[in-house]
Design an enzyme around this catalytic site. Structure first.
Site, PDB file in Angstrom:
ATOM      1  CG  ASN A   9      -7.830   4.909  -1.303  1.00 34.86           C
ATOM      2  OD1 ASN A   9      -7.610   5.731  -2.262  1.00 34.86           O
ATOM      3  ND2 ASN A   9      -9.004   4.697  -0.921  1.00 34.86           N
ATOM      4  CD1 TRP A  10      -1.497   7.415  -1.810  1.00 39.02           C
ATOM      5  CD2 TRP A  10      -0.814   8.931  -3.061  1.00 39.02           C
ATOM      6  NE1 TRP A  10      -0.185   7.428  -2.038  1.00 39.02           N
ATOM      7  CE2 TRP A  10       0.256   8.169  -2.970  1.00 39.02           C
ATOM      8  CE3 TRP A  10      -0.419   9.889  -4.268  1.00 39.02           C
ATOM      9  CZ2 TRP A  10       1.398   8.618  -3.406  1.00 39.02           C
ATOM     10  CZ3 TRP A  10       0.559  10.190  -4.711  1.00 39.02           C
ATOM     11  CH2 TRP A  10       1.697   9.531  -4.204  1.00 39.02           C
ATOM     12  CE  LYS A  11      -9.658   7.192   1.699  1.00 36.20           C
ATOM     13  NZ  LYS A  11     -10.596   7.097   2.959  1.00 36.20           N
ATOM     14  CG  HIS A  96     -13.375   3.286  -1.072  1.00 36.73           C
ATOM     15  ND1 HIS A  96     -13.870   4.090  -0.386  1.00 36.73           N
ATOM     16  CD2 HIS A  96     -12.044   3.031  -0.220  1.00 36.73           C
ATOM     17  CE1 HIS A  96     -13.104   4.444   0.651  1.00 36.73           C
ATOM     18  NE2 HIS A  96     -11.917   3.594   0.707  1.00 36.73           N
ATOM     19  CD  GLU A  98     -13.868   7.585   0.936  1.00 38.57           C
ATOM     20  OE1 GLU A  98     -12.721   7.703   0.016  1.00 38.57           O
ATOM     21  OE2 GLU A  98     -13.349   7.442   2.153  1.00 38.57           O
ATOM     22  CD  GLU A 168     -11.388   0.366   2.907  1.00 32.83           C
ATOM     23  OE1 GLU A 168     -10.080   0.583   3.130  1.00 32.83           O
ATOM     24  OE2 GLU A 168     -11.944   1.161   2.450  1.00 32.83           O
ATOM     25  N   GLY A 174     -11.586   6.912   7.899  1.00 33.37           N
ATOM     26  CA  GLY A 174     -11.664   8.427   8.156  1.00 33.37           C
ATOM     27  C   GLY A 174     -12.132   8.996   9.511  1.00 33.37           C
ATOM     28  CB  SER A 214      -9.071   4.649  11.768  1.00 33.85           C
ATOM     29  OG  SER A 214     -10.170   5.548  11.284  1.00 33.85           O
ATOM     30  N   GLY A 235      -5.717   4.813   4.445  1.00 31.45           N
ATOM     31  CA  GLY A 235      -6.301   6.175   3.780  1.00 31.45           C
ATOM     32  C   GLY A 235      -5.435   7.220   4.347  1.00 31.45           C
ATOM     33  N   GLY A 236      -5.917   8.052   5.378  1.00 34.68           N
ATOM     34  CA  GLY A 236      -5.096   9.306   5.727  1.00 34.68           C
ATOM     35  C   GLY A 236      -3.566   8.871   5.999  1.00 34.68           C
TER      36      GLY A 236
END
Ligand code: 13P
Length: 253
Positions: A9-11, A96, A98, A168, A174, A214, A235-236
């Site tokens: 997930n590049w966000k 998600h 977010e 998640e 994150g 994470s 993610g990251g």
């Protein structure tokens, strides 16, 4: 046996040039060795078409990060399932945390999106998970069960197979604070049990449940080794080809 699945997930990261760079680097690594793992990337909408071109003839599949529940209409800034489908998108992340937190998306809205995605032959990656406060108050299982039930409301036995679930925990996203493999496995097996009650055990055993929050090359393997963890939503660590590739490799054993 459920095939392992690793999705990135590049966000809201990567412009056009960075998209080319990341995908080229990833394909180069996969060309040297492609493990038996299903791989997807979910870039921002602005990179969807380009990413689709770049991953042609590669094992990487294309996903989007969100969509609206309506087919079309006066919804400024939104994108529909029909539009995504026209760019050969295969997966779409829905629900998600977010989106739930910053854009106030409700379980009902997420449920409408899930049904619309399926109607347009997109596979939802349906995210759910508890906040830190909910976990500390012993509400984890109630929260995820409720999200699961409401998200899948009205989804048929036949259609639910097209859905990938992503657990998640909000406190792990994150933050660098990963759920332990045991904590994650506990929730994953709970979710699978609930799926078997909502549908049946055969269907429940086929549905992939990913862990997200994470995930790094260092902790991926221990998480993915758990019996009910079928891969990860990253993610990251998916923003660099090297760490994403290491996580893909960790899903193979
Ligand atoms: P991080 O891997 O950066 O914690 O993000 C997880 C996530 O939200 C994937 O959807």
């Amino acid at each position: 046996m459920r095939k392992k699945f690793v999705a990135g997930n590049w966000k809201m990261y990567k412009d056009k040039t960075e998209t080319v760079q990341l995908i080229s680097e990833l394909i180069e690594k996969l060309n040297s060795y492609t493990p038996e793992v299903e791989i997807a990337i979910c870039p921002p909408f602005t990179s969807i078409e380009l990413a689709g071109e770049l991953i042609k003839n590669s094992p990487i599949k294309l996903g989007a990060q969100n969509m609206h529940s309506e087919i079309e209409g006066a919804f400024t800034g939104e994108v529909s399932a029909k539009m995504l489908k026209s760019f050969n998108v295969e997966y779409v992340i829905l629900g998600h945390s977010e989106r739930r937190t910053y854009f106030k998306e409700t379980d009902e809205f997420i449920n409408q999106k899930i049904k619309r995605a399926i109607e347009f032959d997109l596979k939802p990656i349906f995210c759910l998970g508890e906040t830190l406060e909910e976990r500390e108050n012993g509400k984890t299982f109630d929260v995820v069960e409720n999200q699961l039930r409401l998200g899948l409301n009205g989804v048929s036995r036949l259609d639910v197979e097209k859905i990938v679930i992503a657990y998640e925990p909000v406190w792990a996203i994150g933050t660098g604070r990963t759920a332990t493999p045991e904590q994650a496995q506990e929730v994953h097996s709970f979710l699978r049990e609930k799926l078997s009650k909502l549908f049946d055990s055969e269907i429940a055993s086929k549905i992939k449940i990913l862990y997200g929050g994470s995930v790094k090359p260092e902790n991926a393997r221990d998480l993915f080794k758990q019996p009910d963890i079928d891969g990860g939503l990253i993610g990251g660590a998916c923003l660099k080809a090297d760490s994403f590739y290491q996580i893909i490799l960790a899903a193979q054993f």
